[in-house]
Scaffold this active site. Sequence first.
Site, PDB file in Angstrom:
ATOM      1  N   TYR A 139       1.435  -1.227   0.060  1.00  0.00           N
ATOM      2  CA  TYR A 139      -0.024  -0.144  -0.185  1.00  0.00           C
ATOM      3  C   TYR A 139       1.015   1.284  -0.188  1.00  0.00           C
ATOM      4  O   TYR A 139       0.858   2.943   0.622  1.00  0.00           O
ATOM      5  CB  TYR A 139      -1.013   0.263   1.175  1.00  0.00           C
ATOM      6  CG  TYR A 139      -2.139  -0.986   1.636  1.00  0.00           C
ATOM      7  CD1 TYR A 139      -2.086  -1.380   0.913  1.00  0.00           C
ATOM      8  CD2 TYR A 139      -2.735  -1.067   2.534  1.00  0.00           C
ATOM      9  CE1 TYR A 139      -3.218  -2.793   0.230  1.00  0.00           C
ATOM     10  CE2 TYR A 139      -3.617  -1.986   2.703  1.00  0.00           C
ATOM     11  CZ  TYR A 139      -3.799  -2.959   2.154  1.00  0.00           C
ATOM     12  OH  TYR A 139      -4.948  -4.119   1.057  1.00  0.00           O
ATOM     13  N   LYS A 190       5.262 -14.486   2.511  1.00  0.00           N
ATOM     14  CA  LYS A 190       4.587 -15.547   1.116  1.00  0.00           C
ATOM     15  C   LYS A 190       6.362 -15.523   0.081  1.00  0.00           C
ATOM     16  O   LYS A 190       6.588 -14.612  -1.075  1.00  0.00           O
ATOM     17  CB  LYS A 190       4.000 -14.421  -0.286  1.00  0.00           C
ATOM     18  CG  LYS A 190       3.966 -15.842  -1.150  1.00  0.00           C
ATOM     19  CD  LYS A 190       2.539 -16.316  -0.552  1.00  0.00           C
ATOM     20  CE  LYS A 190       2.260 -18.006  -1.964  1.00  0.00           C
ATOM     21  NZ  LYS A 190       2.210 -19.280  -1.688  1.00  0.00           N
ATOM     22  N   ASP A 223      -0.770 -18.467   2.694  1.00  0.00           N
ATOM     23  CA  ASP A 223      -2.126 -18.764   2.422  1.00  0.00           C
ATOM     24  C   ASP A 223      -2.005 -20.487   3.471  1.00  0.00           C
ATOM     25  O   ASP A 223      -3.035 -20.781   4.107  1.00  0.00           O
ATOM     26  CB  ASP A 223      -1.558 -19.640   1.167  1.00  0.00           C
ATOM     27  CG  ASP A 223      -0.150 -19.678   0.277  1.00  0.00           C
ATOM     28  OD1 ASP A 223       0.630 -19.610   1.355  1.00  0.00           O
ATOM     29  OD2 ASP A 223       0.044 -20.426  -0.406  1.00  0.00           O
ATOM     30  N   ASP A 247      -3.838  -7.141   6.214  1.00  0.00           N
ATOM     31  CA  ASP A 247      -4.826  -6.655   6.257  1.00  0.00           C
ATOM     32  C   ASP A 247      -6.297  -7.412   5.640  1.00  0.00           C
ATOM     33  O   ASP A 247      -7.372  -7.349   6.727  1.00  0.00           O
ATOM     34  CB  ASP A 247      -5.075  -5.866   4.869  1.00  0.00           C
ATOM     35  CG  ASP A 247      -6.500  -5.230   4.583  1.00  0.00           C
ATOM     36  OD1 ASP A 247      -7.186  -4.903   5.903  1.00  0.00           O
ATOM     37  OD2 ASP A 247      -6.708  -4.302   3.544  1.00  0.00           O
ATOM     38  N   ASP A 251      -9.028  -9.783   8.535  1.00  0.00           N
ATOM     39  CA  ASP A 251     -10.789  -9.786   8.688  1.00  0.00           C
ATOM     40  C   ASP A 251     -10.741 -11.105   8.096  1.00  0.00           C
ATOM     41  O   ASP A 251     -11.916 -11.347   9.248  1.00  0.00           O
ATOM     42  CB  ASP A 251     -11.106  -9.698   6.870  1.00  0.00           C
ATOM     43  CG  ASP A 251     -10.801  -8.041   7.196  1.00  0.00           C
ATOM     44  OD1 ASP A 251     -10.943  -7.293   8.179  1.00  0.00           O
ATOM     45  OD2 ASP A 251     -11.639  -7.398   6.028  1.00  0.00           O
TER      46      ASP A 251
END
Length: 358
Positions: A139, A190, A223, A247, A251
């Site tokens: 971001y 990752k 993942d 982020d 959630d």
Amino acid sequence: MTRSYRIASVPADGIGPEVIAAGLEVLDAVASRDGGFTLNIDHYGWGSDWYRKHGVFMPPDGLAWLRTADAIYFGAVGDPNVPDHVSLWGLRLQICQGFDQYANVRPTRILPGVTSPLRDVGPGDLDWVIVRENSEGEYAGQGGRTHRGLPEEVATETAIFTRRGVERIMRYAFQLAQSRPRKHLTVVTKSNAQRHGMVFWDEIAGLVSHDFPDVTWDKELVDAMTMRMVRKPQTVDTVVATNLHADILSDLAAALAGSLGIAPTGNIDPERRAPSMFEPIHGSAFDITGKGIANPVATFWTGAMMLEHLGEKPAADLLMRAVEQVCAAGILSPDLGGKATTKEVTAAVVEAVRGMNR
């Protein structure tokens, strides 16, 4: 001597004004009950309505006004008639980046009376804190588009990882893990596919870990982390991840704890060079705006985080005990399977605060 704090209230869009009003009512009850501090509220009507009138989400000197506060109490930004990237970068990210609030902290646990969608998981089995790098990464806002509208159009989104940025968030996460009972940190990346930035994260995590010998830590690919959070929630405690990965994971964490409506967050400047900002993570939720059924619990929990940041931990603990008492009594909004309105939940928490034993 009574301590006094100046709070900048920015309700913004959608259900933001509804839940921030509820939060301020509860915070006023806590301050009145405590007696040792007062909260002076500055109200700022910035958001998408302001944008439609003025072409910007906040005035040019908006950050200067916010800087006069001890903390910022933020609702939600987003409007169906304004592109999300315009509203996000126009207000929330402008504040986060303008004040270098580089640690986004998102606690998650199952509150009494709330049922997790996970089978055989209850309070105590899921008690996490996710630390999200909040200033760079995916971001960072770096990139662009060329040859617009043509077959060869190109869009780039460049993730930026700096040694300073990664080391400071890693150090913050290790310190937070160190302060928690289990003293365990999971570093999420990752790095099998993103061989530069994510390997960089792994390397810096290893270096920083030497300064925290009492903290155990492990690494997980993002993942695989989603599966671990669902299948083995008891193995998770403190988590640190990039701006994008955390982020998404936070959630998921909120959903596993029962609802986005109970999930708080703090956008923290650990060095306290500027005010930190506290907000529920549920977004503007225009589908229920004005219906009086928005869940204010995330905003209450966010308020407790704000009080603790201001140094008022006993008041923060009192507020959370009141919230837990109300949830345990089954006074829940529709997103948690209850029938209580925003005002009914708020009134119940205010009453609990006033009757709570210290």
